[in-house]
Design a protein around this motif. Structure first.
Motif, mmCIF file in Angstrom:
data_model
loop_
_atom_site.group_PDB
_atom_site.id
_atom_site.type_symbol
_atom_site.label_atom_id
_atom_site.label_comp_id
_atom_site.label_asym_id
_atom_site.label_seq_id
_atom_site.Cartn_x
_atom_site.Cartn_y
_atom_site.Cartn_z
ATOM 1 N N UNK A 47 0.831 -1.202 0.000
ATOM 2 C CA UNK A 47 0.000 0.000 0.000
ATOM 3 C C UNK A 47 0.869 1.257 0.000
ATOM 4 N N UNK A 48 1.923 1.249 0.825
ATOM 5 C CA UNK A 48 2.820 2.407 0.874
ATOM 6 C C UNK A 48 3.562 2.585 -0.447
ATOM 7 N N UNK A 49 3.936 1.488 -1.087
ATOM 8 C CA UNK A 49 4.657 1.581 -2.353
ATOM 9 C C UNK A 49 3.775 2.159 -3.455
ATOM 10 N N UNK A 50 2.480 1.945 -3.349
ATOM 11 C CA UNK A 50 1.568 2.491 -4.356
ATOM 12 C C UNK A 50 1.221 3.946 -4.052
ATOM 13 N N UNK A 51 0.853 4.227 -2.821
ATOM 14 C CA UNK A 51 0.313 5.546 -2.506
ATOM 15 C C UNK A 51 1.372 6.608 -2.224
ATOM 16 N N UNK A 52 2.453 6.253 -1.569
ATOM 17 C CA UNK A 52 3.435 7.268 -1.174
ATOM 18 C C UNK A 52 4.108 7.947 -2.371
ATOM 19 N N UNK A 53 4.637 7.225 -3.343
ATOM 20 C CA UNK A 53 5.246 7.935 -4.476
ATOM 21 C C UNK A 53 4.240 8.743 -5.302
ATOM 22 N N UNK A 54 3.056 8.183 -5.511
ATOM 23 C CA UNK A 54 2.053 8.912 -6.300
ATOM 24 C C UNK A 54 1.581 10.151 -5.545
ATOM 25 N N UNK A 55 1.311 9.978 -4.259
ATOM 26 C CA UNK A 55 0.901 11.125 -3.453
ATOM 27 C C UNK A 55 1.988 12.182 -3.366
ATOM 28 N N UNK A 73 8.891 14.217 -9.971
ATOM 29 C CA UNK A 73 9.112 12.821 -10.343
ATOM 30 C C UNK A 73 10.334 12.242 -9.667
ATOM 31 N N UNK A 74 11.380 13.043 -9.560
ATOM 32 C CA UNK A 74 12.594 12.581 -8.884
ATOM 33 C C UNK A 74 12.317 12.320 -7.409
ATOM 34 N N UNK A 75 11.570 13.213 -6.773
ATOM 35 C CA UNK A 75 11.240 13.006 -5.363
ATOM 36 C C UNK A 75 10.332 11.789 -5.183
ATOM 37 N N UNK A 76 9.426 11.556 -6.114
ATOM 38 C CA UNK A 76 8.566 10.367 -6.043
ATOM 39 C C UNK A 76 9.405 9.095 -6.183
ATOM 40 N N UNK A 77 10.399 9.108 -7.054
ATOM 41 C CA UNK A 77 11.287 7.950 -7.202
ATOM 42 C C UNK A 77 12.096 7.723 -5.930
ATOM 43 N N UNK A 78 12.536 8.797 -5.309
ATOM 44 C CA UNK A 78 13.267 8.674 -4.039
ATOM 45 C C UNK A 78 12.368 8.078 -2.965
#
Length: 110
Positions: A47-55, A73-78
């Motif tokens: 759940x965290x892997x899906x929601x945290x980068x997208x959010x 996008x870079x921060x989402x990848x991080x």
């Protein structure tokens, strides 16, 4: 071709199951192969892997970086890497706890 017939001592024909040398099977183990705590951790990290980068992406592109999708996008990848590293660390800690428990049980048996 003919099949081999098995005749018992009483003169009756037997099947292969009747003369199975292994005997009846023992009780089966119906416990789950993976503990429930491991499943819950996996689901929470999924759940965290899906929601945290997208959010993180949508929050930072709109409110932090003012529309710059590259930085967002870079921060989402991080953030995706942070979640992944946290999962790996937790998996190592769980494995170490299991090994310590196995060592304690081995000492008790001695």
């Amino acid at each position: 071709m003919t099949t081999r017939r098995i005749i018992g001592q009483d003169g009756e024909e037997k099947t292969y199951l009747d003369v199975d040398p292994r005997g009846p099977p023992g009780p089966s183990n119906i416990s789950p192969a993976v503990p429930a705590s491991v499943i819950w951790k996996l689901m929470s990290f999924t759940f965290a892997m899906i929601t945290l980068p997208i959010g993180t992406y949508f929050f930072t592109v709109n409110y932090v970086f003012g529309g710059n999708a590259t930085y967002a996008g870079a921060l989402a990848a991080i953030m995706a890497n942070v979640v992944l590293i946290a999962y790996v660390i937790m998996a190592f800690k769980d494995d170490q706890a299991e090994q310590a428990e196995d060592a304690r049980e081995a000492k008790k048996e001695l």
